[in-house]
Motif scaffolding. Structure first.
Motif, short mmCIF file in Angstrom:
data_model
loop_
_atom_site.label_atom_id
_atom_site.label_comp_id
_atom_site.label_asym_id
_atom_site.label_seq_id
_atom_site.Cartn_x
_atom_site.Cartn_y
_atom_site.Cartn_z
N LEU A 72 0.83 -1.21 0.00
CA LEU A 72 0.00 0.00 0.00
C LEU A 72 0.87 1.26 0.00
N LEU A 73 1.96 1.24 0.77
CA LEU A 73 2.87 2.39 0.75
C LEU A 73 3.49 2.58 -0.64
N VAL A 75 2.17 1.66 -3.57
CA VAL A 75 1.15 2.16 -4.49
C VAL A 75 0.90 3.65 -4.23
N GLY A 76 0.86 4.04 -2.95
CA GLY A 76 0.68 5.46 -2.64
C GLY A 76 1.81 6.33 -3.17
N ALA A 77 3.07 5.85 -3.00
CA ALA A 77 4.21 6.59 -3.53
C ALA A 77 4.18 6.65 -5.05
N LEU A 79 1.45 6.56 -7.01
CA LEU A 79 0.41 7.50 -7.41
C LEU A 79 0.84 8.94 -7.19
N ALA A 80 1.54 9.19 -6.08
CA ALA A 80 2.04 10.55 -5.84
C ALA A 80 3.05 10.96 -6.90
#
Length: 357
Positions: A72-73, A75-77, A79-80
């Protein structure tokens, strides 16, 4: 002579198997690297994230929870990066290309003033040659930017495939790591003492280097971006990304990144105190990176001669581009480990003779 050479270095059966595996692996990457690029990218990312998963497992977290949290971290990075950083950098790159004619005119005026002040040092012919060269380079830069933008429109589908396929591959590589490793080991010969010795020597070193280099890029790029924003320097995101990626090329990356930073600061501030402050802050950042951050991140790195590092960067960078530069030092370390661990029949015989005596 050839017979003695083969008897010394290629008489071991395991050494021949390892040599064939290395040739096959390098050939696969050279000829099918473009087609396997999403898989290779996911493999590198999973290799980076596996250390974080193992660290969470050592702290008592179940593997499924550690894999889920780290994924999840990631994927978040991702997307950012795709939605915030890259559009910002792209917009600043477009602004820089549009601003190039004004910068060129400003540099022309500066050269005229320089010729007026020092007529014996800077001649009109030199100014004309410099202006013609700069105009030609600016024209080529605009054409390359336009070509790149048009080509990137055609590769939009490939970018979308990367954004979808790479996270899926990373998830399965992290979740099924044990099964995948067991499958690969089943394909290797049962006798793999040499392979195990080389892998054990390289595993921690490559992992520490790749993770350390990634952390160094993020830290140096972020600090450079915040520094440029604090001074009000334009194109801060573009310059910060450039400074962060410059750490990939040892010894000469920092010097190459200095030129655009000094040029943008000079055009924006002129020869003023702010220009000097920007250069001093950039110099302090590079000094802290080389004398504080690098020793902390790469305390377990292999000691390679600077000539070996530069040759590795030139060779693998020319062969595989960005990834070749990124993995130049680990690949050079792999070659060094292979040379040191490779079995030599003559050495074995000499040891046996000494023991018999």
């Amino acid at each position: 002579m050839l017979a003695r050479w083969f008897e010394r270095y290629l008489s071991d059966e395991e050494a021949i198997v390892l040599l064939l595996l290395l040739i096959g692996g390098f050939s696969l990457v050279i000829w099918l690297g473009a087609a396997l690029a999403p898989f290779l990218t996911a493999l590198v990312v999973a290799f980076l994230l596996q250390g974080v998963v193992a660290w969470l497992e050592r702290r008592g977290l179940p593997r499924w929870a550690a894999v889920g949290g780290v994924f999840l971290l990631f994927v978040g990075a991702l997307l950012a990066l795709a939605l915030v950083v890259l559009p910002l950098v792209w917009n600043q790159l477009v602004e820089l290309v549009q601003e190039a004619p004004r910068m060129f005119a400003s540099s022309q005026r500066w050269l005229d003033e320089l010729q007026t002040r020092y007529p014996t040092v800077v001649t009109p012919d030199q100014i004309q040659n410099w202006a013609a060269t700069a105009s030609q380079q600016a024209s080529q830069l605009g054409q390359r930017a336009l070509t790149f933008s048009l080509a990137s429109l055609g590769n939009l589908l490939a970018v979308i495939i990367y954004l979808v396929l790479v996270p899926i591959l990373v998830l399965f590589m992290l979740k099924d790591r044990e099964r995948l490793v067991a499958f690969l080991l089943s394909l290797l010969p049962r006798r793999r003492t040499l392979m195990t010795r080389v892998w054990q020597e390289m595993d921690d070193q490559i992992a520490n280097y790749v993770r350390g280099k990634t952390i160094e890029i993020v830290i140096v790029g972020s600090v450079a971006f915040l520094t440029f924003v604090a001074f009000g320097l334009p194109y801060a995101a573009l310059l910060g990304l450039m400074v962060g990626l410059s750490v990939l090329v040892p010894y000469i990356g920092a010097a190459l990144a200095t030129l655009p930073v000094a040029a943008v600061a000079g055009f924006h501030f002129g020869m003023s105190q702010e220009f000097v402050y920007v250069l001093v802050a950039y110099g302090v950042l590079q000094a802290l990176d080389g004398n504080v951050l690098v020793p902390i991140l790469f305390s377990g790195a292999v000691n390679l001669h600077p000539v070996s590092i530069i040759l590795a960067v030139l060779f693998f960078g020319g062969l595989w581009g960005f990834w070749g530069v990124f993995f130049a030092i680990p690949l050079a370390t792999l070659l060094k480990a292979l040379v040191q661990a490779w079995p030599r029949r003559a050495d074995t015989l000499s040891v046996e003779n000494k023991s018999a005596r």
